[in-house]
Scaffold this motif. Structure first.
Motif, short mmCIF file in Angstrom:
data_model
loop_
_atom_site.label_atom_id
_atom_site.label_comp_id
_atom_site.label_asym_id
_atom_site.label_seq_id
_atom_site.Cartn_x
_atom_site.Cartn_y
_atom_site.Cartn_z
N ASP A 109 35.40 11.31 32.09
CA ASP A 109 35.22 11.46 30.65
C ASP A 109 34.15 10.46 30.22
N GLY A 110 32.94 10.96 29.99
CA GLY A 110 31.80 10.09 29.71
C GLY A 110 32.02 9.09 28.58
N PRO A 111 32.47 9.52 27.38
CA PRO A 111 32.63 8.56 26.28
C PRO A 111 33.67 7.48 26.55
N ALA A 112 34.60 7.73 27.49
CA ALA A 112 35.65 6.74 27.77
C ALA A 112 35.22 5.70 28.78
N PHE A 113 34.08 5.92 29.46
CA PHE A 113 33.64 4.98 30.49
C PHE A 113 33.12 3.71 29.85
N ILE A 114 33.58 2.57 30.35
CA ILE A 114 33.18 1.26 29.81
C ILE A 114 32.53 0.45 30.92
N SER A 115 31.38 -0.11 30.64
CA SER A 115 30.68 -0.92 31.64
C SER A 115 30.15 -2.18 31.00
N GLY A 116 29.83 -3.16 31.83
CA GLY A 116 29.30 -4.41 31.33
C GLY A 116 28.28 -5.01 32.28
N ASN A 117 27.30 -5.70 31.72
CA ASN A 117 26.30 -6.44 32.49
C ASN A 117 26.35 -7.89 32.09
N GLY A 118 26.24 -8.77 33.08
CA GLY A 118 26.25 -10.19 32.81
C GLY A 118 24.97 -10.85 33.27
N ALA A 119 25.10 -12.06 33.75
CA ALA A 119 23.94 -12.84 34.14
C ALA A 119 23.26 -12.25 35.37
N ALA A 120 21.97 -12.55 35.51
CA ALA A 120 21.21 -12.11 36.68
C ALA A 120 20.38 -13.28 37.18
N VAL A 121 20.26 -13.36 38.49
CA VAL A 121 19.45 -14.42 39.11
C VAL A 121 18.56 -13.78 40.16
N VAL A 122 17.29 -14.08 40.12
CA VAL A 122 16.35 -13.64 41.15
C VAL A 122 15.68 -14.87 41.73
N ASP A 123 15.76 -15.03 43.04
CA ASP A 123 15.16 -16.17 43.73
C ASP A 123 14.38 -15.68 44.94
N ALA A 124 13.51 -16.55 45.45
CA ALA A 124 12.77 -16.24 46.67
C ALA A 124 12.68 -17.51 47.51
N SER A 125 12.58 -17.34 48.83
CA SER A 125 12.51 -18.49 49.72
C SER A 125 11.72 -18.14 50.98
N LYS A 126 11.02 -19.15 51.53
CA LYS A 126 10.35 -19.02 52.82
C LYS A 126 10.92 -20.00 53.84
N ASP A 127 11.96 -20.74 53.47
CA ASP A 127 12.46 -21.81 54.33
C ASP A 127 13.89 -21.58 54.82
N ALA A 128 14.58 -20.58 54.29
CA ALA A 128 15.99 -20.39 54.62
C ALA A 128 16.16 -19.80 56.02
N THR A 129 17.36 -19.95 56.55
CA THR A 129 17.78 -19.27 57.78
C THR A 129 18.86 -18.26 57.39
N ILE A 130 18.70 -17.02 57.81
CA ILE A 130 19.55 -15.93 57.33
C ILE A 130 20.26 -15.26 58.50
N HIS A 131 21.55 -14.97 58.32
CA HIS A 131 22.29 -14.16 59.28
C HIS A 131 22.05 -12.70 58.91
N GLU A 132 21.35 -11.96 59.73
CA GLU A 132 20.94 -10.60 59.41
C GLU A 132 22.05 -9.60 59.79
N GLU A 133 23.07 -9.55 58.95
CA GLU A 133 24.17 -8.62 59.13
C GLU A 133 24.61 -8.10 57.77
N THR A 134 25.19 -6.89 57.75
CA THR A 134 25.72 -6.38 56.49
C THR A 134 26.99 -7.12 56.09
N ALA A 135 27.68 -7.72 57.06
CA ALA A 135 28.84 -8.58 56.78
C ALA A 135 28.53 -9.95 57.35
N PRO A 136 27.67 -10.73 56.70
CA PRO A 136 27.20 -11.99 57.26
C PRO A 136 28.29 -13.05 57.34
N ALA A 137 28.09 -13.96 58.28
CA ALA A 137 28.99 -15.10 58.46
C ALA A 137 28.20 -16.38 58.20
N PRO A 138 28.88 -17.52 58.05
CA PRO A 138 28.15 -18.79 57.97
C PRO A 138 27.27 -18.97 59.20
#
Length: 364
Positions: free
Chosen positions: A290-319
């Motif tokens: 039911d379109g009129p009954a659907f309720i949604s919300g947007n909050g804060a957003a953060v966009v960052d970039a880095s060239k120094d990080a180390t990343i675990h390349e997995e869809t379910a990453p671990a430390p």
């Protein structure tokens, strides 16, 4: 003579100012930096500025903004409220970013039919709604009492949940893809977020501390038509789903379908109900909301970039390292000369009970 010379000089000065103003306006139109940029453009531009400033010592986002979008000349200080200046440095317009583009998120298209609230600074927000009630009121005679409704209300609770994604690019993006960098980053961010948000929106999983509930959660599937004629089956299925929505107190069903099923709506003349196509809905599954009954919300957003990080390349990453065990595979952005762009959004949605229905295994 003196008066004439002064008048000519003044007119020449005015003409020069007009020419400069016109030149800047034309340049801004070509670059898309004129005030009134769409929310999508502002959000993507913010990500571009962060990405291009990363890994450049002594260079900040304001410098990149001047370098890429404005002429190299004296300018006023960066203020977040000034159009075509530092508004691009603020990660705002999240809803507009999700709703714009060639393929808007299913969440944003559904949200446009209902109610959207801001979640900035909100821990939990309760939205009242009118549940289905027995008939009240009626025809009354002169002086007769009018039937009264008890005015009972239900509530839908929205709690912000964090959706986040990291996209990795090689450093050549900064060197060779500058003319198209906005398109590349826009596509990457939108695809990443859609894979997270829309997939959760249409599934059957419960809400938790990590995510909102899917539209199919705790809703029993409706049996699809067994008619052999695809169009007959389609009409029967849609009518059954719409009936479920109306019985639950809804009034305007909208159908979420896979692109495979969306094609069939083109062969259904006269249909006035909304259709939202998204590959996150499994093929053969149709969800009615039911379109009129659907309720949604947007909050804060953060966009960052880095060239120094180390990343675990997995869809379910671990430390990276936990209990003496290193995660694998990992990528050092510094060692591989790569760039990571991270986006974090706060989103939430909810729907009163009885305002959604779904079926699977449709024959069309």
């Amino acid at each position: 003579m003196t008066y004439t010379l002064e008048r000519v000089a003044r007119q020449a000065s005015e003409a020069k100012e007009l020419a400069v103003h016109t030149s800047r306006a034309l340049r801004d139109l070509r670059r898309g930096t004129k005030s009134g940029l769409s929310g999508r453009d502002r959000f993507v531009r913010h990500a571009v500025l962060r990405a291009l400033a990363t890994g450049r010592p002594g260079v900040n986002v304001e410098d990149i903004w001047r370098e890429r979008y404005r002429e190299r000349a004296a300018a006023g200080p960066a203020m977040m409220t000034v159009p075509t200046w530092a508004t691009e440095l603020v990660p705002s317009d999240v809803g507009a970013f999700l709703a714009d583009g060639a393929q808007p998120l299913a969440l944003s298209r559904l949200a446009a039919l209902g109610r959207t609230v801001s979640l900035d600074g909100i821990g939990s927000l309760k939205i009242p709604y009118r549940p289905p009630l027995a008939d009240v009121g009626g025809w009354v005679g002169e002086g007769a009492p009018i039937p009264v409704d008890d005015l009972s209300f239900g509530t839908v609770t929205l709690s912000p949940r964090k959706a986040a994604a990291v996209s990795i690019f090689t450093a050549e993006l900064n060197k060779r893809a500058t003319p198209d960098i906005e398109t590349l980053i826009d596509g990457a961010l939108r695809t990443d977020i859609a894979n997270i948000v829309d997939a959760a929106l249409v599934d059957d999983q419960p809400g938790s501390a990590l995510r909102p509930p899917g539209l199919r959660f705790n809703v029993a599937a409706v049996v699809s038509s067994t008619a052999t004629d695809p169009m007959a089956a389609m009409r029967a299925d849609l009518a059954k789903l719409a009936g479920e929505i109306v019985a639950g107190g809804g009034s305007q069903p909208v159908f979420l379908v896979n692109p495979v099923q969306a094609i069939s709506f083109g062969f259904l003349p006269g249909s006035t109900y909304g259709v939202i196509d998204t590959p996150t809905v499994p093929a053969g599954t149709v969800i009615a909301v039911d379109g009129p009954a659907f309720i949604s919300g947007n909050g804060a957003a953060v966009v960052d970039a880095s060239k120094d990080a180390t990343i675990h390349e997995e869809t379910a990453p671990a430390p990276i390292v936990a209990g003496g065990t290193a995660a694998s595979p990992t990528r050092s952005l510094w060692q591989t000369d790569s760039l990571a762009c991270r986006v974090i959004l706060e989103v939430a949605w909810g729907l009163p009970a009885g305002r959604s229905a779904w079926m699977e295994g449709v024959k069309w």
